[in-house]
Design a protein around this motif. Structure first.
Motif, PDB file in Angstrom:
ATOM      1  N   GLU A  59       0.862  -1.188   0.000  1.00  0.00           N
ATOM      2  CA  GLU A  59       0.000   0.000   0.000  1.00  0.00           C
ATOM      3  C   GLU A  59       0.896   1.234   0.000  1.00  0.00           C
ATOM      4  O   GLU A  59       2.111   1.138  -0.123  1.00  0.00           O
ATOM      5  CB  GLU A  59      -0.924  -0.025   1.215  1.00  0.00           C
ATOM      6  CG  GLU A  59      -1.913  -1.166   1.212  1.00  0.00           C
ATOM      7  CD  GLU A  59      -2.920  -1.081   0.077  1.00  0.00           C
ATOM      8  OE1 GLU A  59      -3.185   0.038  -0.400  1.00  0.00           O
ATOM      9  OE2 GLU A  59      -3.425  -2.125  -0.338  1.00  0.00           O
ATOM     10  N   GLY A  60       0.320   2.391   0.171  1.00  0.00           N
ATOM     11  CA  GLY A  60       1.131   3.601   0.217  1.00  0.00           C
ATOM     12  C   GLY A  60       0.535   4.719  -0.612  1.00  0.00           C
ATOM     13  O   GLY A  60      -0.658   4.693  -0.952  1.00  0.00           O
ATOM     14  N   VAL A  61       1.381   5.688  -0.951  1.00  0.00           N
ATOM     15  CA  VAL A  61       0.913   6.834  -1.738  1.00  0.00           C
ATOM     16  C   VAL A  61       1.978   7.275  -2.736  1.00  0.00           C
ATOM     17  O   VAL A  61       3.149   6.956  -2.599  1.00  0.00           O
ATOM     18  CB  VAL A  61       0.562   8.047  -0.839  1.00  0.00           C
ATOM     19  CG1 VAL A  61      -0.560   7.728   0.116  1.00  0.00           C
ATOM     20  CG2 VAL A  61       1.792   8.531  -0.084  1.00  0.00           C
ATOM     21  N   ILE A  62       1.516   8.015  -3.730  1.00  0.00           N
ATOM     22  CA  ILE A  62       2.405   8.717  -4.648  1.00  0.00           C
ATOM     23  C   ILE A  62       2.466  10.152  -4.166  1.00  0.00           C
ATOM     24  O   ILE A  62       1.455  10.857  -4.166  1.00  0.00           O
ATOM     25  CB  ILE A  62       1.878   8.694  -6.101  1.00  0.00           C
ATOM     26  CG1 ILE A  62       1.691   7.264  -6.589  1.00  0.00           C
ATOM     27  CG2 ILE A  62       2.820   9.467  -7.020  1.00  0.00           C
ATOM     28  CD1 ILE A  62       2.966   6.471  -6.727  1.00  0.00           C
ATOM     29  N   LEU A  93       6.005  11.941   6.322  1.00  0.00           N
ATOM     30  CA  LEU A  93       7.212  11.230   5.906  1.00  0.00           C
ATOM     31  C   LEU A  93       7.389  11.300   4.395  1.00  0.00           C
ATOM     32  O   LEU A  93       8.492  11.584   3.895  1.00  0.00           O
ATOM     33  CB  LEU A  93       7.147   9.763   6.358  1.00  0.00           C
ATOM     34  CG  LEU A  93       8.191   8.802   5.762  1.00  0.00           C
ATOM     35  CD1 LEU A  93       9.590   9.242   6.135  1.00  0.00           C
ATOM     36  CD2 LEU A  93       7.934   7.384   6.215  1.00  0.00           C
ATOM     37  N   VAL A  94       6.307  11.067   3.674  1.00  0.00           N
ATOM     38  CA  VAL A  94       6.354  11.113   2.211  1.00  0.00           C
ATOM     39  C   VAL A  94       6.787  12.501   1.739  1.00  0.00           C
ATOM     40  O   VAL A  94       7.618  12.631   0.823  1.00  0.00           O
ATOM     41  CB  VAL A  94       4.980  10.747   1.609  1.00  0.00           C
ATOM     42  CG1 VAL A  94       5.000  10.926   0.085  1.00  0.00           C
ATOM     43  CG2 VAL A  94       4.614   9.310   1.970  1.00  0.00           C
ATOM     44  N   LYS A  95       6.260  13.520   2.373  1.00  0.00           N
ATOM     45  CA  LYS A  95       6.622  14.894   2.008  1.00  0.00           C
ATOM     46  C   LYS A  95       8.103  15.153   2.267  1.00  0.00           C
ATOM     47  O   LYS A  95       8.799  15.763   1.439  1.00  0.00           O
ATOM     48  CB  LYS A  95       5.773  15.889   2.805  1.00  0.00           C
ATOM     49  CG  LYS A  95       6.051  17.353   2.430  1.00  0.00           C
ATOM     50  CD  LYS A  95       5.164  18.296   3.207  1.00  0.00           C
ATOM     51  CE  LYS A  95       5.463  19.749   2.850  1.00  0.00           C
ATOM     52  NZ  LYS A  95       4.627  20.694   3.614  1.00  0.00           N
ATOM     53  N   ASP A  96       8.611  14.676   3.416  1.00  0.00           N
ATOM     54  CA  ASP A  96      10.025  14.868   3.741  1.00  0.00           C
ATOM     55  C   ASP A  96      10.930  14.148   2.744  1.00  0.00           C
ATOM     56  O   ASP A  96      11.988  14.657   2.368  1.00  0.00           O
ATOM     57  CB  ASP A  96      10.316  14.366   5.162  1.00  0.00           C
ATOM     58  CG  ASP A  96       9.932  15.376   6.226  1.00  0.00           C
ATOM     59  OD1 ASP A  96       9.819  16.572   5.897  1.00  0.00           O
ATOM     60  OD2 ASP A  96       9.750  14.977   7.391  1.00  0.00           O
TER      61      ASP A  96
END
Length: 217
Positions: A59-62, A93-96
């Motif tokens: 799972e996760g995001v783009i 976290l994704v943004k960092d």
């Protein structure tokens, strides 16, 4: 600090599942004591996160990040559940990670992705420089180990120093966040764009332009 060998790091890694750099740091901080090193990892939440290595993060995001309209990043960061993918801590976290890619321009996620021929080319360049510097050939292999590590720190995302805290590497930051989130977290892939990148810019020859203008006058 106690001298930490590769064998010691490997043994602690196999026992805890933590990353190599985390194990090396834990052993150094603990004077080479395995029990204390394992405790150090557990207090940091690293051993707990490492134990999730065998689980699947599908799972996760783009995530995306645009800087000043000139640099753009698209990154896929995976976790284990859709619930966590919507979690604020995971989104942060994704943004960092995206901001790190924009700022430090890595070429690969991890060192295993670096093509063998490219690594050999880098070693050849470093050998040539060592020869030029007059370093004894008997020392080259030892010096190259450090040079290769520096190369990984430049081109591999997880080996780079984190732009928000240069006391830790991006991989360590991700592992610590994963422990807090409670799931396995992994950066799968990314792409970075920069305006004008790859385009051969026209270089005007002022002298030739003036001469041309005068010749037409």
């Amino acid at each position: 600090m106690a001298e930490v060998s590769a064998t010691m790091v490997k043994e602690l890694r196999e026992k805890t599942g933590a990353g190599m750099m985390d194990c090396k740091k834990a052993l150094a901080e603990s004077g080479g004591d395995f029990a204390k090193a394992e405790e150090w990892l557990r207090k940091k939440g690293i051993a707990k996160a490492g134990s999730k290595e065998g689980r699947v993060a599908a799972e996760g995001v783009i995530g995306t990040y645009i800087h000043g309209g000139r640099i753009g990043v698209i990154v896929e960061v995976n976790c284990e559940t859709d619930f966590v993918a919507r979690n604020t801590d995971f989104q942060d976290l994704v943004k960092d990670v995206a901001m790190q890619i924009a700022a430090a321009s890595p070429k690969y996620v991890r060192r295993e992705e670096v093509p063998a021929d490219l690594l050999e080319k880098e070693k050849d360049i470093q050998r040539a420089l060592l020869k030029q510097q007059g370093k004894p050939e008997a020392m080259w292999d030892k010096i190259l180990v450090g040079k290769v590590e520096k190369y990984y720190e430049q081109v591999c995302l997880v080996d780079q120093l984190w732009v928000k805290d240069d006391k830790k590497k991006v991989g360590e930051m991700i592992t610590e966040r994963a422990a807090k989130i409670g799931e396995k977290v992994a950066v799968r892939r990314f792409v970075r764009y920069e305006v004008g990148e790859g385009i051969e810019k026209k270089k005007d020859d002022l002298a030739a332009e003036v001469a041309k203008t005068l010749g037409q006058a």
